[in-house]
Write a protein that holds these residues in place. Structure first.
Motif, PDB file in Angstrom:
ATOM      1  N   GLU A  39       1.231   2.801  -4.999  1.00 32.12           N
ATOM      2  CA  GLU A  39       0.396   3.273  -6.112  1.00 32.12           C
ATOM      3  C   GLU A  39       0.414   4.793  -6.239  1.00 32.12           C
ATOM      4  O   GLU A  39       0.103   5.333  -7.306  1.00 32.12           O
ATOM      5  CB  GLU A  39      -1.038   2.753  -5.942  1.00 32.12           C
ATOM      6  CG  GLU A  39      -1.961   3.504  -5.002  1.00 32.12           C
ATOM      7  CD  GLU A  39      -1.674   3.264  -3.531  1.00 32.12           C
ATOM      8  OE1 GLU A  39      -0.771   2.468  -3.221  1.00 32.12           O
ATOM      9  OE2 GLU A  39      -2.334   3.885  -2.684  1.00 32.12           O
ATOM     10  N   ARG A  40       0.824   5.456  -5.155  1.00 30.85           N
ATOM     11  CA  ARG A  40       0.748   6.926  -5.152  1.00 30.85           C
ATOM     12  C   ARG A  40       1.667   7.537  -6.216  1.00 30.85           C
ATOM     13  O   ARG A  40       1.245   8.376  -7.013  1.00 30.85           O
ATOM     14  CB  ARG A  40       1.133   7.473  -3.759  1.00 30.85           C
ATOM     15  CG  ARG A  40       0.047   7.374  -2.758  1.00 30.85           C
ATOM     16  CD  ARG A  40      -1.036   8.437  -2.965  1.00 30.85           C
ATOM     17  NE  ARG A  40      -0.637   9.746  -2.479  1.00 30.85           N
ATOM     18  CZ  ARG A  40      -0.772  10.870  -3.144  1.00 30.85           C
ATOM     19  NH1 ARG A  40      -1.283  10.842  -4.367  1.00 30.85           N
ATOM     20  NH2 ARG A  40      -0.399  12.033  -2.640  1.00 30.85           N
ATOM     21  N   ALA A  41       2.919   7.093  -6.213  1.00 25.53           N
ATOM     22  CA  ALA A  41       3.900   7.664  -7.151  1.00 25.53           C
ATOM     23  C   ALA A  41       3.460   7.420  -8.594  1.00 25.53           C
ATOM     24  O   ALA A  41       3.560   8.304  -9.452  1.00 25.53           O
ATOM     25  CB  ALA A  41       5.264   7.035  -6.912  1.00 25.53           C
ATOM     26  N   SER A  68      -7.714   8.550  -9.596  1.00 32.22           N
ATOM     27  CA  SER A  68      -8.396   7.863  -8.487  1.00 32.22           C
ATOM     28  C   SER A  68      -8.807   6.453  -8.871  1.00 32.22           C
ATOM     29  O   SER A  68      -8.599   5.501  -8.101  1.00 32.22           O
ATOM     30  CB  SER A  68      -9.639   8.654  -8.067  1.00 32.22           C
ATOM     31  OG  SER A  68      -9.246   9.790  -7.349  1.00 32.22           O
ATOM     32  N   ALA A 104      -5.781   4.258  -9.128  1.00 32.93           N
ATOM     33  CA  ALA A 104      -5.256   3.962  -7.792  1.00 32.93           C
ATOM     34  C   ALA A 104      -6.080   2.859  -7.130  1.00 32.93           C
ATOM     35  O   ALA A 104      -5.532   1.928  -6.513  1.00 32.93           O
ATOM     36  CB  ALA A 104      -5.279   5.224  -6.936  1.00 32.93           C
ATOM     37  N   GLU A 105      -7.407   2.943  -7.294  1.00 34.74           N
ATOM     38  CA  GLU A 105      -8.269   1.912  -6.689  1.00 34.74           C
ATOM     39  C   GLU A 105      -8.033   0.543  -7.335  1.00 34.74           C
ATOM     40  O   GLU A 105      -7.995  -0.479  -6.646  1.00 34.74           O
ATOM     41  CB  GLU A 105      -9.739   2.309  -6.836  1.00 34.74           C
ATOM     42  CG  GLU A 105     -10.151   3.518  -6.022  1.00 34.74           C
ATOM     43  CD  GLU A 105      -9.756   3.436  -4.564  1.00 34.74           C
ATOM     44  OE1 GLU A 105      -9.862   2.335  -3.994  1.00 34.74           O
ATOM     45  OE2 GLU A 105      -9.297   4.436  -4.003  1.00 34.74           O
ATOM     46  N   PRO A 145     -15.007  -2.007   5.739  1.00 37.74           N
ATOM     47  CA  PRO A 145     -14.678  -0.821   4.946  1.00 37.74           C
ATOM     48  C   PRO A 145     -14.391  -1.134   3.484  1.00 37.74           C
ATOM     49  O   PRO A 145     -14.230  -0.239   2.673  1.00 37.74           O
ATOM     50  CB  PRO A 145     -13.422  -0.291   5.644  1.00 37.74           C
ATOM     51  CG  PRO A 145     -12.769  -1.505   6.238  1.00 37.74           C
ATOM     52  CD  PRO A 145     -13.874  -2.479   6.556  1.00 37.74           C
ATOM     53  N   GLU A 185      -4.233  -6.103  -3.162  1.00 41.23           N
ATOM     54  CA  GLU A 185      -4.892  -6.746  -2.024  1.00 41.23           C
ATOM     55  C   GLU A 185      -5.573  -8.053  -2.426  1.00 41.23           C
ATOM     56  O   GLU A 185      -5.334  -9.090  -1.827  1.00 41.23           O
ATOM     57  CB  GLU A 185      -5.914  -5.774  -1.425  1.00 41.23           C
ATOM     58  CG  GLU A 185      -6.479  -6.265  -0.096  1.00 41.23           C
ATOM     59  CD  GLU A 185      -7.447  -5.294   0.526  1.00 41.23           C
ATOM     60  OE1 GLU A 185      -7.672  -4.203  -0.034  1.00 41.23           O
ATOM     61  OE2 GLU A 185      -8.001  -5.644   1.591  1.00 41.23           O
ATOM     62  N   VAL A 210     -16.775   0.667  -6.200  1.00 46.58           N
ATOM     63  CA  VAL A 210     -17.831   1.678  -6.414  1.00 46.58           C
ATOM     64  C   VAL A 210     -17.211   2.886  -7.126  1.00 46.58           C
ATOM     65  O   VAL A 210     -17.787   3.445  -8.067  1.00 46.58           O
ATOM     66  CB  VAL A 210     -18.469   2.091  -5.062  1.00 46.58           C
ATOM     67  CG1 VAL A 210     -19.441   3.251  -5.236  1.00 46.58           C
ATOM     68  CG2 VAL A 210     -19.157   0.905  -4.419  1.00 46.58           C
ATOM     69  N   MET A 211     -16.019   3.274  -6.674  1.00 46.30           N
ATOM     70  CA  MET A 211     -15.352   4.429  -7.285  1.00 46.30           C
ATOM     71  C   MET A 211     -14.947   4.134  -8.731  1.00 46.30           C
ATOM     72  O   MET A 211     -15.149   4.965  -9.628  1.00 46.30           O
ATOM     73  CB  MET A 211     -14.119   4.813  -6.456  1.00 46.30           C
ATOM     74  CG  MET A 211     -14.496   5.513  -5.159  1.00 46.30           C
ATOM     75  SD  MET A 211     -13.143   5.616  -3.987  1.00 46.30           S
ATOM     76  CE  MET A 211     -12.027   6.694  -4.819  1.00 46.30           C
ATOM     77  N   LEU A 231      -4.843  -0.814  -6.020  1.00 47.46           N
ATOM     78  CA  LEU A 231      -5.013  -1.316  -4.643  1.00 47.46           C
ATOM     79  C   LEU A 231      -5.717  -2.679  -4.642  1.00 47.46           C
ATOM     80  O   LEU A 231      -5.340  -3.595  -3.902  1.00 47.46           O
ATOM     81  CB  LEU A 231      -5.831  -0.310  -3.812  1.00 47.46           C
ATOM     82  CG  LEU A 231      -5.092   0.980  -3.438  1.00 47.46           C
ATOM     83  CD1 LEU A 231      -6.059   1.994  -2.859  1.00 47.46           C
ATOM     84  CD2 LEU A 231      -3.976   0.694  -2.435  1.00 47.46           C
ATOM     85  N   TRP A 268     -15.508  -0.084  -1.413  1.00 50.36           N
ATOM     86  CA  TRP A 268     -15.733   1.257  -1.954  1.00 50.36           C
ATOM     87  C   TRP A 268     -14.867   1.509  -3.187  1.00 50.36           C
ATOM     88  O   TRP A 268     -15.203   2.337  -4.022  1.00 50.36           O
ATOM     89  CB  TRP A 268     -15.444   2.318  -0.871  1.00 50.36           C
ATOM     90  CG  TRP A 268     -16.496   2.299   0.199  1.00 50.36           C
ATOM     91  CD1 TRP A 268     -16.337   1.931   1.485  1.00 50.36           C
ATOM     92  CD2 TRP A 268     -17.876   2.638   0.040  1.00 50.36           C
ATOM     93  NE1 TRP A 268     -17.520   2.003   2.182  1.00 50.36           N
ATOM     94  CE2 TRP A 268     -18.502   2.445   1.289  1.00 50.36           C
ATOM     95  CE3 TRP A 268     -18.662   3.061  -1.025  1.00 50.36           C
ATOM     96  CZ2 TRP A 268     -19.855   2.670   1.511  1.00 50.36           C
ATOM     97  CZ3 TRP A 268     -20.005   3.297  -0.802  1.00 50.36           C
ATOM     98  CH2 TRP A 268     -20.585   3.091   0.453  1.00 50.36           C
ATOM     99  N   GLY A 269     -13.774   0.805  -3.271  1.00 48.21           N
ATOM    100  CA  GLY A 269     -12.876   0.980  -4.424  1.00 48.21           C
ATOM    101  C   GLY A 269     -13.587   0.665  -5.721  1.00 48.21           C
ATOM    102  O   GLY A 269     -13.515   1.420  -6.690  1.00 48.21           O
ATOM    103  N   PHE A 274       0.850  -1.188   0.000  1.00 50.25           N
ATOM    104  CA  PHE A 274       0.000   0.000   0.000  1.00 50.25           C
ATOM    105  C   PHE A 274       0.886   1.237   0.000  1.00 50.25           C
ATOM    106  O   PHE A 274       1.860   1.315   0.748  1.00 50.25           O
ATOM    107  CB  PHE A 274      -0.902   0.010   1.240  1.00 50.25           C
ATOM    108  CG  PHE A 274      -2.070  -0.951   1.134  1.00 50.25           C
ATOM    109  CD1 PHE A 274      -2.677  -1.195  -0.082  1.00 50.25           C
ATOM    110  CD2 PHE A 274      -2.558  -1.594   2.260  1.00 50.25           C
ATOM    111  CE1 PHE A 274      -3.751  -2.075  -0.186  1.00 50.25           C
ATOM    112  CE2 PHE A 274      -3.630  -2.476   2.168  1.00 50.25           C
ATOM    113  CZ  PHE A 274      -4.217  -2.713   0.939  1.00 50.25           C
ATOM    114  N   GLY A 275       0.556   2.209  -0.802  1.00 48.13           N
ATOM    115  CA  GLY A 275       1.353   3.432  -0.890  1.00 48.13           C
ATOM    116  C   GLY A 275       2.175   3.485  -2.170  1.00 48.13           C
ATOM    117  O   GLY A 275       2.473   4.564  -2.675  1.00 48.13           O
TER     118      GLY A 275
END
Lengths: 121, 720
Positions: free
Chosen positions: B597-599, B623, B626-627, B687, B634, B693-694, B630, B690-691, B594-595
Motif C-alpha cells: 500500500e505504501r507505493a 493515511s 492506506a488504512e 492492536p 487483512e 478510528v483513523m 490494509l 485503530w485503522g 503488507f507494504g
C-alpha cells in the motif's frame, strides 16, 4: 517504496532514548519491545523513555498500536514517555487515537531534556 | 370449515360438469340423429328411384301402402337407432363428468369405437325385420282383398333383394357417418394407450365397406334380373349398366372415403417419424392423436412412447448444457473491466450452449496484467471441457510469472502431456505493463491481433507459431508493442472471420479491417462493440462457430464525457477550474501483502499534490486510504497474496472519492466514537481496530458496500 524499520537506543541518566527510522508498522513490534525490555533490565531505575521519531517516514494504524502499547506499558511501571520529531499530520493522528494521553510530544530533543530535568528537580 | 367449503366447491363443480356433459350428449345425439335421418332419406330416395324408374311400378300403386309403410319403417328405424345410441353413449358421458379412472376411459373408448359397428348391424337387423313384416302383412292384406291372390315368388324375392341391398347401403352410410361424427369425442380420450391399440384391424372398416357395397350392388342387380324374368321380359342392358355403374360408384366413393381417413392418420404418423428422425426438441411436438383402434394406433402408441423418451433425453441434455453454460460463464471474467488506464471489453458468443473459445484478464501485481484469448479446435462439450481446463491452467501458469512466451511454452508442455497431441488450441497472450503502456505479446497459432489508432489506422501484429498441443518442445516468440493513449489492441477468434452470410460469403479479414477503420469515433467502447456484433448477427445469424472478441483500450485517465473540456490538462495538473461534476479518475491494483500500500499511497499523494496544490488534506487522504487498503488486505482478502485489492480514485474540484475493493466476502466495520470505547481500546492488548478510528477521523464520510466488482470501502474527502 517501503522503508525498513530501524532502531537505535542509547541511554542517558535515568532514561533511554530510542531513535526510530523508516516505516513504523505492526512489524516493528518485536524489535521495539525487545529493545525496551533489554534497557529496563540493564537499568532498573529508568524513569524516562524518549522516542526520536524525526526519521520515521510513515506510521500506520499498526505502528500507532505499537506506540500505544509501549507508552501504556511504560506508564504501568512508572516510566514517563516523551517523543519528538513528529510531523503535524502524525501529531494530529496521535491525538485522534488518544496516544497523547500516554506520550508527551515535544518539538525537539532539547525540549524533552529540559522537561525531564524539570521533572527530576 | 375449509374442508366443508372444498366439498361444496367439488359438489358444485361435479354438478356443472354433469350439466355440461348432458349438453354434450344431447348435442352428439342430435348430430347422430341428423345423420340417421339423412341416411334413411337417401335410402328412401334410392328406393323410390329404383321402384318407379328402374322397375317401372307406377307411383299410384305405391301410395296407399308402400310409401306410408316405408316412412313408418324409417321413423321406427331412426327411433331404434337413437335408442341404441343413447344406451351405448350414456356411460361414456358419465366418464367425461366423473374425471375417470383409466379403465373407465378404456371402456368408454371401446364403446365409442364399437358404436359404428353396432349401428351397422342394428340397421341391417331392423331393416330386415321391417321388410319381412311389411311383405308378410302386405301378402296377408292382398289375400283378404283377393282370395285367389298367389305370391309371385321370383318377383317377391327380387323386390326383397333390392330392398335388402338398399338397407345394406343405408347401414354403410350410417357406419361411415357415425365414425366421422364420433371422431372428435374419441380424441377427447387421447393420447391412445397400449390397451386400446390393436383391438381391431385397419382393414376392418375397408373390408366392411367394400363387401357391403359389393353385396348391395349385387342384390340390386339381382332385383332387376328377377323382376325382368318374372315379367317375362329381357333384362334392359341400359338399365342394368346404369344401375351397376351407380352402385359401383357409390360403393367406391364410400371405400375411398374410408381409405382416405386411414391414409390421413398414416400420413400423420409418417410425418411425426420424419420429424423425430430430423431431431431437435422443436420438432418433437405433441403426441399423435388417433380416432381408431387398429394397427396404426399401435404404431402411434409406440411412436408416442419413443417421442416421450427422446423428449426426456432432450430435456435432460438441455438441463446439463444449461448447467455447463452457467459454469463456463462463471469461469470467464466480466465482459467490461477497467484496470488502471486500460479498459477491456470482451464479448463471447458460443455457437452452441457451450463453446471452445475463451478469454481471461488476470492482474499481475500492482502494475501489470495479462490479457488472453484462446480457441480450442472443435465445438460443443469436448471443446468446452478442454477450454475450462486450459483456463484454470492459464491462471495458475500466469501467476508463476515469466514472459508470455514462457507461459505458453509451459502450457504447451502440460497440454501435450495430458492430451498426447490430441488437443490443439490456439492462444494469444499479452502482458501489459501499466507504467510504460507496453504489451509483451506471444501467439500460439492464434490469428494476428490488431492495433487500431484513434484515427482509424490499424496494423496487424504478425507473430507466427504453432498452436499449443502439437509439439512439447515448441518455443514461442515474444513481441513488444508500445501502446499510445487512445490505441485499441484487438484480439479475436476465427469464428468472427469465418462467419458467412446467406450467400456463403465469409466476413473475412477484409470485413474486419473495414470495421476497424471506422473505429474513430469517441463512442463508448462497449457500446461500439455491441453494435458491431449486433450487425454481425444480422448479417450471419448464429454462424457455425464460437465468436469471441477482446479489445484492450488505453484510455489513460478516464474523464466523464461532460468533463472532456480541459480534462487532458487536468489529468496531470490542477483541477481547481473543474465544474462540480467533473472528475479525473485513476486506478491501482495491488496484491494483498503488507507494504504494497505504501507505493500506491505515495503515488496518490503526488497526484493529490498536483491536483489540489495548496490543499491540507493530502496526508489525511494518504493515511486514510492506506488504512482502508490494509483493512481490505487483512479482513477482505485474509492476506492471501493471490487476491488483489483495487483502489479507484476520482478527483474533482472540491471532492475526492476513493473506493477500495477486495475479493473477499465482506466484513462489518465497527467503530465507536465514545470515550469508554477509546479507554477500553487503549487498555486492550489487541492492536487492531485503530485503522477504522483513523479512517473515521480523517475522512469526511465513509461507508462500506458491495457492487458487481466486489466488496468495497468508500471514502469521501472535501477540499480544505
Amino acid at each position: 517504496m517501503e522503508q525498513p524499520f530501524r532502531l537505535e537506543s542509547r541511554q542517558f541518566p535515568n532514561g533511554i532514548v530510542l531513535t526510530l527510522a523508516g516505516d513504523l508498522t505492526k512489524s516493528a513490534d518485536t524489535e521495539l519491545f525487545a529493545s525496551f525490555n533489554g534497557g529496563t533490565e540493564v537499568a532498573s531505575n529508568v524513569r524516562f523513555l524518549a522516542l526520536d521519531l524525526s526519521q520515521v517516514a510513515y506510521i500506520n494504524s499498526g505502528g500507532m498500536a505499537v506506540l500505544i502499547r509501549l507508552a501504556r506499558m511504560g506508564r504501568k511501571v512508572g516510566v514517563h514517555t516523551f517523543a519528538w520529531g513528529v510531523s503535524s499530520h502524525y501529531e494530529k493522528l496521535f491525538r485522534m487515537v488518544g496516544l497523547t494521553e500516554f506520550l508527551m510530544l515535544y518539538p525537539n530533543e532539547f525540549a524533552v531534556i529540559q522537561r525531564i530535568e524539570a521533572l527530576e528537580l | 370449515m375449509q374442508g366443508a367449503g372444498n366439498r361444496a366447491a367439488r359438489r358444485d363443480e361435479a354438478f356443472i360438469m354433469g350439466i355440461a356433459c348432458s349438453i354434450a350428449l344431447r348435442h352428439l345425439l342430435g348430430r347422430l340423429g341428423i345423420a340417421y335421418v339423412a341416411s334413411l332419406l337417401i335410402g328412401l330416395c334410392l328406393l323410390y328411384i329404383e321402384t318407379v324408374f328402374i322397375l317401372g311400378i307406377p307411383v299410384q300403386k305405391l301410395l296407399p301402402v308402400a310409401v306410408p309403410a316405408a316412412v313408418v319403417g324409417c321413423i321406427v328405424a331412426t327411433a331404434a337407432l337413437l335408442g341404441i345410441t343413447y344406451w351405448q353413449l350414456r356411460p361414456v358421458f358419465n366418464v367425461f363428468a366423473d374425471h375417470t379412472a383409466k379403465q373407465d376411459v378404456h371402456r368408454s373408448l371401446q364403446l365409442l369405437f364399437n358404436l359404428p359397428y353396432i349401428l351397422l348391424i342394428a340397421m341391417n337387423v331392423i331393416g330386415l325385420l321391417c321388410l319381412i313384416l311389411f311383405h308378410v302383412m302386405g301378402g296377408t292384406y292382398a289375400k283378404t282383398l283377393d282370395e285367389a291372390y298367389m305370391v309371385d315368388w321370383p318377383r317377391m324375392i327380387g323386390i326383397f333383394a333390392g330392398e335388402l341391398g338398399l338397407t345394406l347401403l343405408v347401414s354403410l352410410l350410417l357406419f361411415i357417418a357415425a365414425r366421422r361424427i364420433l371422431q372428435s369425442d374419441i380424441l377427447r380420450f387421447q393420447p391412445p394407450s397400449e390397451r386400446i391399440a390393436g383391438r381391431a384391424s385397419f382393414a376392418q372398416p375397408m373390408m366392411i365397406t367394400y363387401a357391403g357395397s359389393l353385396l348391395a350392388t349385387l342384390l340390386n342387380l339381382l332385383q332387376l334380373v328377377l323382376f325382368s324374368t318374372a315379367a317375362n321380359e329381357p333384362v334392359d342392358p341400359v338399365k342394368f349398366g346404369m344401375e351397376a355403374l351407380f352402385y359401383f360408384t357409390l360403393g367406391m366413393a364410400m371405400l375411398c372415403y374410408v381409405t382416405i381417413q386411414f391414409r390421413h392418420e398414416l400420413r400423420g404418423l409418417i410425418r411425426n417419424i420424419r420429424e423425430l428422425v430430423g431431431g431437435g426438441p422443436a420438432q418433437l411436438g405433441g403426441k399423435m392423436l388417433f380416432s381408431s383402434h387398429d394397427e396404426a394406433v399401435e404404431l402411434a402408441v409406440a411412436l408416442n412412447e419413443l417421442q416421450a423418451r427422446i423428449n426426456r433425453e432432450y430435456e435432460s441434455l438441455e438441463r446439463e448444457l444449461k448447467l455447463a453454460y452457467n459454469v463456463q460463464q462463471k469461469l470467464l471474467p466480466p465482459g467490461d473491466m477497467t484496470i488502471g488506464s486500460f479498459r477491456i471489453t470482451a464479448r463471447y458468443q458460443p455457437y452452441r450452449e457451450v463453446g471452445g473459445d475463451f478469454f481471461d484478464v488476470v492482474p499481475l501485481g500492482s502494475n501489470r496484467f495479462a490479457v488472453m484469448i484462446g480457441d480450442v479446435s472443435g465445438k460443443g462439450m469436448p471443446a468446452a471441457l478442454l477450454m475450462s481446463a486450459l483456463l484454470i491452467l492459464f491462471r495458475s501458469e500466469i501467476k508463476r510469472n515469466g514472459n508470455p512466451g514462457e507461459v505458453l511454452a509451459r502450457m504447451n508442455r502440460q497440454l501435450c502431456e495430458a492430451m498426447g497431441e490430441e488437443g490443439s488450441v490456439s492462444i494469444g497472450l499479452g502482458v501489459i505493463d501499466m507504467m510504460s503502456n507496453a504489451v509483451q505479446y506471444a501467439s500460439a497459432g492464434h490469428l494476428s491481433p490488431y492495433i487500431v489508432k484513434p484515427d482509424g489506422n490499424f496494423s496487424a501484429i504478425d507473430c507466427s507459431s504453432l498452436p499449443i498441443g502439437f509439439d512439447d518442445e515448441l518455443t514461442y516468440e515474444v513481441r513488444t508493442l508500445q501502446l499510445e493513449p487512445g490505441d485499441r489492441f484487438v484480439l479475436y477468434t476465427d469464428g468472427l472471420i469465418e462467419a458467412a452470410d446467406d450467400s456463403g460469403t465469409m466476413y473475412s479479414f477484409e470485413g474486419l479491417e473495414a470495421e476497424l477503420s471506422t473505429w474513430t469515433t469517441c463512442k463508448e467502447l462497449p457500446q461500439m462493440i455491441d453494435d458491431w456484433l449486433g450487425r454481425m448477427d444480422q448479417r450471419s445469424g448464429a454462424g457455425s462457430d464460437d465468436r469471441t472478441v477482446v479489445i484492450l483500450e488505453l484510455a489513460n485517465d478516464f474523464c466523464s464525457p461532460v468533463g472532456k473540456l480541459g480534462a487532458e490538462v487536468a489529468a496531470h495538473g490542477d483541477v481547481t477550474h473543474f465544474s462540480p461534476h467533473q472528475f479525473v479518475y485513476r486506478e491501482w491494483v495491488i496484491a494483498s501483502r503488507f507494504g504494497e500500500e505504501r507505493a500506491v499511497t505515495v503515488q496518490l499523494g503526488e497526484w493529490m499534490e498536483q491536483s489540489w496544490p495548496q490543499s491540507t488534506v493530502r496526508e489525511d487522504i494518504e493515511s486514510a486510504v492506506a488504512e482502508a487498503l490494509l483493512n481490505a488486505m487483512e479482513h477482505g482478502n485474509k492476506l492471501n497474496p493471490r487476491a488483489f485489492v483495487t483502489l479507484q480514485v476520482q478527483i474533482g474540484s472540491q471532492l475526492v472519492v476513493c473506493k477500495i475493493y477486495d475479493e473477499g466476502g465482506g466484513y462489518f466495520p465497527r467503530v465507536s466514537r465514545s470515550e469508554e470505547e477509546m479507554v477500553r481500546k487503549h487498555e486492550s492488548e489487541d492492536p487492531r481496530g485503530w485503522g477504522l478510528v483513523m479512517i473515521d477521523s480523517l475522512s469526511d464520510y465513509w461507508a462500506t458496500s458491495r457492487d458487481e466488482t466486489g466488496f468495497y470501502t468508500e471514502l469521501y474527502f472535501l477540499r480544505k
